[in-house]
Design an enzyme around this catalytic site. Structure first.
Site, PDB file in Angstrom:
ATOM      1  N   ASP A 228     -10.410  28.879  65.259  1.00  0.00           N
ATOM      2  CA  ASP A 228     -11.191  28.138  64.254  1.00  0.00           C
ATOM      3  C   ASP A 228     -10.830  28.545  62.822  1.00  0.00           C
ATOM      4  O   ASP A 228     -11.686  28.539  61.930  1.00  0.00           O
ATOM      5  CB  ASP A 228     -12.703  28.349  64.479  1.00  0.00           C
ATOM      6  CG  ASP A 228     -13.168  27.766  65.803  1.00  0.00           C
ATOM      7  OD1 ASP A 228     -12.575  26.768  66.243  1.00  0.00           O
ATOM      8  OD2 ASP A 228     -14.114  28.314  66.393  1.00  0.00           O
ATOM      9  N   ALA A 229      -9.555  28.875  62.603  1.00  0.00           N
ATOM     10  CA  ALA A 229      -9.128  29.336  61.281  1.00  0.00           C
ATOM     11  C   ALA A 229      -8.021  28.476  60.685  1.00  0.00           C
ATOM     12  O   ALA A 229      -7.476  28.825  59.639  1.00  0.00           O
ATOM     13  CB  ALA A 229      -8.665  30.795  61.353  1.00  0.00           C
TER      14      ALA A 229
END
Length: 283
Positions: A228-229
């Site tokens: 999720d980066a």
């Protein structure tokens, strides 16, 4: 005859910023008789990089010569792309939640999103009837009894059949391995149900409830090796208060998730997204 065929394309340029770039670029477009229908640009003052998106109309039979002239014109380290304006293809990976998938199916079918959904791949059978009702192939690939690499090989084999421009994770809810991601650099888009970088990973609504937040939202982003980066493409939020349960947040959040995903996909399909390190530029 080929010289007389009128087309529309999108010119994307990323380069070190120097004085007079717009004048030089528009002059060379004029030289090749490309009509500039729309033009947007942005300069990142911190990195001194220039970003430009221009919609062009003209005859592109001599585009190789156009590229050679751009090589001479633009500073060292420049990147440029001439993209066709046509209907793009995607493959969707999904779990058991229908809201994001259903929204994309409806918008594709009725022309609200100019994209062809080539296939839907899932590790559950639950959404097969929904997908088949839109005459889209549904591929069920089980997880049980398979290693992660074996299961991902099956996914890759299925994706290869359709050669999509992008892969969309519409609540797929499984972490993809670095080996899988290397096959599709900057081609995988995910929807995450929080305002990243807050509440990474699983159960973000439960995390948000535990912290007593007053805003919840969703983030569409590129998928990278770090969970999720990836670079953020689109975000949106809604206000809540202390009276909202986790179930209330999930229900309301579904509308935000599907809207953010379709908006982000539209930006990508129309060639408006530029990567800028850990950030994106939308023109």
């Amino acid at each position: 005859m080929q010289d007389s065929i009128q087309q529309q394309k999108v010119l994307k340029i990323v380069c070190p910023d120097v004085a007079g770039l717009i004048t030089k670029i528009t002059a060379i477009c004029c030289q090749y008789k490309f009509n500039i229908l729309k033009n947007n640009q942005f300069t990142d003052n911190k990195t001194s990089y220039f970003f430009m998106r221009a919609e062009l109309a003209g005859c592109f039979y001599h585009q190789d010569n156009f590229f050679k002239d751009l090589d001479i014109l633009l500073p060292i380290g420049s990147q440029y792309f001439l993209k066709d304006i046509d209907r793009r293809k995607i493959v969707i990976l999904v779990g058991q939640e229908a809201h994001c998938l259903g929204d994309l199916l409806v918008k594709s079918a009725y022309g609200e999103l100019d994209v062809e959904i080539s296939a839907v791949i899932s590790n559950h059978k639950r959404l097969s009837q929904l997908v088949h009702s839109f005459d889209v192939p549904f591929i069920f690939l089980k997880n049980e009894g398979l290693t992660r690499l074996e299961q991902e090989k099956n996914i890759t084999d299925s994706i290869t059949l359709y050669q999509p421009d992008y892969i969309v994770l519409a609540k797929y809810m499984r972490v993809l391995t670095p080996e899988f991601l290397r096959r599709y650099p900057n081609k995988i888009i995910n929807i995450h149900h929080s305002l990243l970088p807050a509440f990474v990973g699983s159960r973000p609504y439960h995390q948000a409830y535990a912290r007593g937040v007053k805003i919840i939202g969703a983030t569409a982003h590129y998928v990278t090796n770090q969970l999720d980066a990836g670079q953020i493409i689109m975000q949106d939020a809604i206000h809540i208060d202390h009276s909202y349960s986790v179930e209330d947040m999930i229900r309301l959040g579904h509308d935000v998730e599907k809207n953010v995903l379709s908006q982000a996909l539209n930006q990508i399909l129309t060639h408006r997204v530029f990567l800028n390190g850990n950030r994106t530029v939308l023109l």
